[in-house]
Each structure stands twice: as structure tokens, then as C-alpha cells.
Scaffold this motif. Structure first.
Motif, mmCIF file in Angstrom:
data_model
loop_
_atom_site.group_PDB
_atom_site.id
_atom_site.type_symbol
_atom_site.label_atom_id
_atom_site.label_comp_id
_atom_site.label_asym_id
_atom_site.label_seq_id
_atom_site.Cartn_x
_atom_site.Cartn_y
_atom_site.Cartn_z
ATOM 1 N N SER A 275 0.709 2.494 6.174
ATOM 2 C CA SER A 275 0.521 1.976 4.822
ATOM 3 C C SER A 275 1.760 2.206 3.968
ATOM 4 O O SER A 275 2.639 2.996 4.319
ATOM 5 C CB SER A 275 -0.690 2.647 4.156
ATOM 6 O OG SER A 275 -0.464 4.028 4.012
ATOM 7 N N HIS B 30 -2.284 -1.643 3.438
ATOM 8 C CA HIS B 30 -2.614 -0.932 4.673
ATOM 9 C C HIS B 30 -2.811 -1.903 5.822
ATOM 10 O O HIS B 30 -3.296 -3.023 5.652
ATOM 11 C CB HIS B 30 -3.894 -0.118 4.465
ATOM 12 C CG HIS B 30 -4.087 0.996 5.446
ATOM 13 N ND1 HIS B 30 -4.485 0.779 6.728
ATOM 14 C CD2 HIS B 30 -3.917 2.338 5.316
ATOM 15 C CE1 HIS B 30 -4.577 1.941 7.364
ATOM 16 N NE2 HIS B 30 -4.236 2.897 6.532
ATOM 17 N N ARG C 172 -1.609 -7.245 6.099
ATOM 18 C CA ARG C 172 -2.100 -5.983 5.557
ATOM 19 C C ARG C 172 -2.849 -6.223 4.237
ATOM 20 O O ARG C 172 -2.570 -7.168 3.508
ATOM 21 C CB ARG C 172 -0.961 -4.997 5.357
ATOM 22 C CG ARG C 172 -0.317 -4.588 6.680
ATOM 23 C CD ARG C 172 0.611 -3.402 6.524
ATOM 24 N NE ARG C 172 1.023 -2.869 7.826
ATOM 25 C CZ ARG C 172 1.573 -1.675 8.012
ATOM 26 N NH1 ARG C 172 1.787 -0.883 6.967
ATOM 27 N NH2 ARG C 172 1.896 -1.259 9.212
#
Length: 449
Positions: free
Chosen positions: A317, A378, A359
Motif C-alpha cells: 500500500s 492498497h 488498487r
């Protein structure tokens, strides 16, 4: 090891790495390092995994025993003293939690204001109102009135009465005709067929109901009131008792209305709206094939774009921030999908391009020293839907529709995304907060590319 009576000394090999993590942590198979247990889990010392809390219970990140799991509170509740209490207990002027957490960082109560945190709070004057934590009072619209200390625009009223200083009306009305409160006198006069108006008598300090309708000059400093012959202002409608009332939400009116017009289907408006232009979409409906820019509307980062080129937090992340630019690039683009979590509508926000493509925007355990949640991008699958879910709330402000991005579920549920923690001149963190001093800066523009 056993206690020796012969002054013996023993040695052992060091424990394996996976046995060395402290309680509240676990040994990550991916990184080979100790990491904090996620929310809603806990661990003993030396754990390689974290144990989920019992069904229906939650815990903070890094919990060290099952005793730290507690009952999950609803969105309209808060947790303190090991029970869920109504959220209305927050900042209501009464301490409900033993540690006083429910009354911390509240600012001035509604109906008061303060321009200096050290100077204390003052009551809002007549014809104004204020909400919790306000630094100023807001004037009632359309020359409407309110009592001192009013807590919302709903306290503003238009009674459609005109005041005439230095005048009186003849003959008292029948029955009870003296009142020490002007609003009560107006309400009574509106209901009586023999009441032509109200005259205030300085000598008795009473508001009196009068039969006469012709205003006469007074030598005694009297003041009179009569119902206006004209109509209500735009945003209001005239009721049967001659008083003007705000149009409710999802409606609007022009000047002189006896009823309010409904907004088009799927749209809403604020109470007191004076034009169909004040109607706006009730919900954000994204195009699944489109990408969007998310641009800060107000505050230090006004005009800056939320970017996917985040600072790395770990290999999974990165921190999310805004940056100044005249034009957006692909790295400022986002894809927004409408979905459901536990039967409730929410939105997932995904990076479609660049190094972080695929993400999702999340908030979980990372917090600032002020208790704000840090926004992260993330990798997927993340397998924690509650951290991926956002609410996108349309807000009309000065004729333009903006959006509030609120964390829908998880640890920071109910907090809005803001840009208040600046790293340097080139970018400012994206965080979620419920701090009173920052909550006015939560609006964003969402534009389709």
C-alpha cells in the motif's frame, strides 16, 4: 527452566523469529516481520496469526487479548464504558462516558459561537443561528427572524407581520387580550376573527390584541403589528393562519406561493429552496466505463487533484495525497464503482492507470497524532470490504454541486476525507476526520473525464 539450589547456570538457543512478536502482533509470512493485528482481531505474544473477535464484536488494531473485543455499535451509536450509547450523547453538553470522551473537542454548543478558543462562547443574537462548533452565527434568510441562541435554520421563522412604531389600534379584542410574549400574541391574533392587530403598551409592558384595523398615531410610545397584505418570500409558502413556513426538503417555491413545488424525481433540495435550480441529484451515479478526477474544492488544497502516485507505505500500500497542477493527468484519474456492503449502498474507488493500477482507496489502522485516519491505496484482493467502502454525498453550495467522501464502514466510519495535514509545498495528505475544526473543509469536485 527450573530453579537450581546448586548455583547452576543454563543456556538455550534463542526462540524462533515467529515466536518473538509481542501480544497484539503477528509474524507476517510475506515480510518476515511483526505486524499489528487488524481491527476486529487479537493475538497473544508469539502469534503467527491473529484470532478473530467473537461474532458481533469488534476491536481496535493491535488488540492483545479477547477482553479487548467489544460489542459492535451501530452507525447511530458510540462506544464507551463497555456499552453502545446513542450518538446523540456526543457533544450534548452532558458527560455520559466516565472518561468524558463524549464531550471532548466539541467547540461551542449549537446556538453559540466563539472566534477565539480561549475567549469562551457567546450566545448567537436574535435573527441568527449556529451549529455545533461554530466560529460565527449565520443570519436567517429572507429577513426572517429567530430567538437568541437558535441552533439551526429551522428556528428561523417568517410571521408575515409588519411592525409600525409610534402607532396604536383601537378597542381590545374579546376574551383574553393581554400577553407578555409577542410570538404568543401573534399566534392568538391569527386565530381570532375579531383581531385586527397587536399594540404594545409601554406602561403595562404587555402585548394587547385589538379589534381595530386602522393605525393611529400614538403619543405614549406604543408600537403596533398587523399582518402584511403581501405574500411570502421565495422559499416559503403561506399557511392558513397567515404565517409563512419554509418549504420542506425536496421542494421549492417562488415568491407569493401558497404551496411548494416538488423537485424532479431522483432529486432533492434543502429546506427553504427558492428555485428549481436548487434541486440536485440525491445520489452519485457513476458511469462504470468512465474515469473521474477528484479535486479539492476548499481549504489549503483548493483546486488540487487526488493522485494515485502515492508515497509508498509498504509493498502492499501507499499513502494518498493531493498535489497542485493546472491540468490533470492519467495518474489523477479514478474509476468509481457503486456496490453494496451488508445490503447498504457504498462506492469503491480504484486507480485505473499507472504503477498502482487496480488498487483501491482504503482507510484502516494507520492514524495521525490527531486521531485522523490516513487514506491509503492498497493492492487487491484486499478481502476487507468494510475498509474499501465509501459514501459519496452530494452537497449543493452556492449553486454548485460538490461531494463529501465519507468512510462508510470500518474503524473510521462516519469520517470525511479532507486535506488538512500538509507534508510540504508540493502535496498534502488525504486523511479522514471528524474533528470539528476541519469538518467544514470536506467538499470535493468529482468530474468525469
Amino acid at each position: 527452566l527450573k530453579v537450581s539450589e546448586n548455583n547452576e547456570i543454563s543456556w538455550q538457543f534463542m526462540k524462533k523469529a515467529e515466536e518473538s512478536c509481542q501480544a497484539g502482533q503477528y509474524m507476517s509470512a510475506e515480510t518476515g516481520e511483526c505486524e499489528l493485528c487488524w481491527e476486529n482481531t487479537w493475538s497473544d505474544a508469539g502469534a503467527t496469526t491473529c484470532t478473530p473477535c467473537p461474532e458481533g464484536q469488534v476491536s481496535s488494531m493491535g488488540s492483545i487479548s479477547q477482553d479487548m473485543c467489544y460489542e459492535r455499535c451501530r452507525r447511530d451509536q458510540m462506544y464507551c464504558d463497555n456499552i453502545c450509547r446513542p450518538l446523540t450523547n456526543r457533544c450534548d453538553g452532558y458527560q455520559d462516558c466516565d472518561d468524558g470522551e463524549d464531550e471532548k473537542d466539541c467547540g461551542c454548543p449549537a446556538g453559540q459561537y466563539s472566534t477565539d478558543s480561549e475567549a469562551g462562547c457567546e450566545i448567537c443574537p436574535e435573527n441568527t443561528y449556529s451549529s455545533l462548533g461554530s466560529m460565527s452565527c449565520t443570519e436567517c434568510p429572507n429577513d426572517m427572524k429567530s430567538d437568541a441562541g437558535s441552533v439551526s435554520m429551522d428556528a428561523c421563522y417568517s410571521d408575515n407581520w409588519e411592525q409600525y412604531d409610534g402607532t396604536y389600534l383601537s378597542e381590545y379584542s374579546s376574551g383574553i387580550y393581554k400577553y407578555d410574549n409577542l410570538r404568543e400574541a401573534k399566534a392568538e391574533c391569527s386565530e381570532r376573527s375579531d383581531c385586527g392587530g397587536i399594540t404594545y403598551e409601554p406602561r403595562s409592558k404587555m402585548y394587547t390584541l385589538r379589534e381595530g384595523t386602522e393605525l393611529k398615531d400614538s403619543d405614549n410610545g406604543e408600537t403596533s403589528w398587523q399582518l402584511k397584505s403581501d405574500s411570502c418570500a421565495a422559499g416559503l409558502y403561506l399557511m392558513d393562519n397567515g404565517e409563512c413556513e419554509y418549504c420542506p426538503e425536496k421542494t421549492w417555491s417562488e415568491e407569493g406561493a401558497y404551496s411548494c413545488n416538488e423537485c424532479p424525481e431522483g432529486q432533492t433540495s434543502y429546506s427553504g429552496s427558492d428555485s428549481q435550480d436548487d434541486c440536485f441529484d440525491e445520489s452519485f451515479e457513476p458511469d462504470s466505463d468512465a474515469t473521474y478526477t477528484i479535486q479539492k474544492a476548499h481549504g489549503a488544497a483548493a483546486g488540487w487533484y487526488l493522485t494515485t502516485t502515492s508515497e509508498k507505505r509498504n509493498k502492499n500500500s501507499g499513502y494518498v495525497h493531493t498535489h497542485p497542477t493546472e491540468e490533470s493527468s492519467e495518474e489523477d484519474h479514478w474509476r468509481i464503482r457503486k456496490t453494496k456492503y451488508k445490503k447498504e449502498t457504498c462506492y469503491k474507488i480504484e486507480a485505473p492507470y499507472g504503477k498502482n493500477a487496480g488498487r483501491l482507496l482504503v482507510v484502516h489502522g494507520t492514524t495521525t497524532s490527531e486521531g485522523d485516519g490516513r487514506v491509503l491505496i492498497h493492492k487487491t484482493p484486499y478481502n476487507r470490504d468494510e475498509d474499501e467502502c465509501w459514501m459519496i454525498r452530494p452537497v449543493m453550495d452556492n449553486g454548485e454541486v460538490f461531494y463529501g467522501l465519507m468512510k462508510a464502514t470500518g474503524r473510521h466510519a462516519g469520517k470525511y476525507m479532507v486535506t488538512i495535514n500538509q507534508q510540504d509545498e508540493e502535496w498534502i495528505w488525504a486523511d479522514v476526520t471528524d474533528r470539528v475544526e476541519a469538518i467544514d473543509l470536506f467538499l470535493w469536485r468529482i468530474n468525469m473525464n
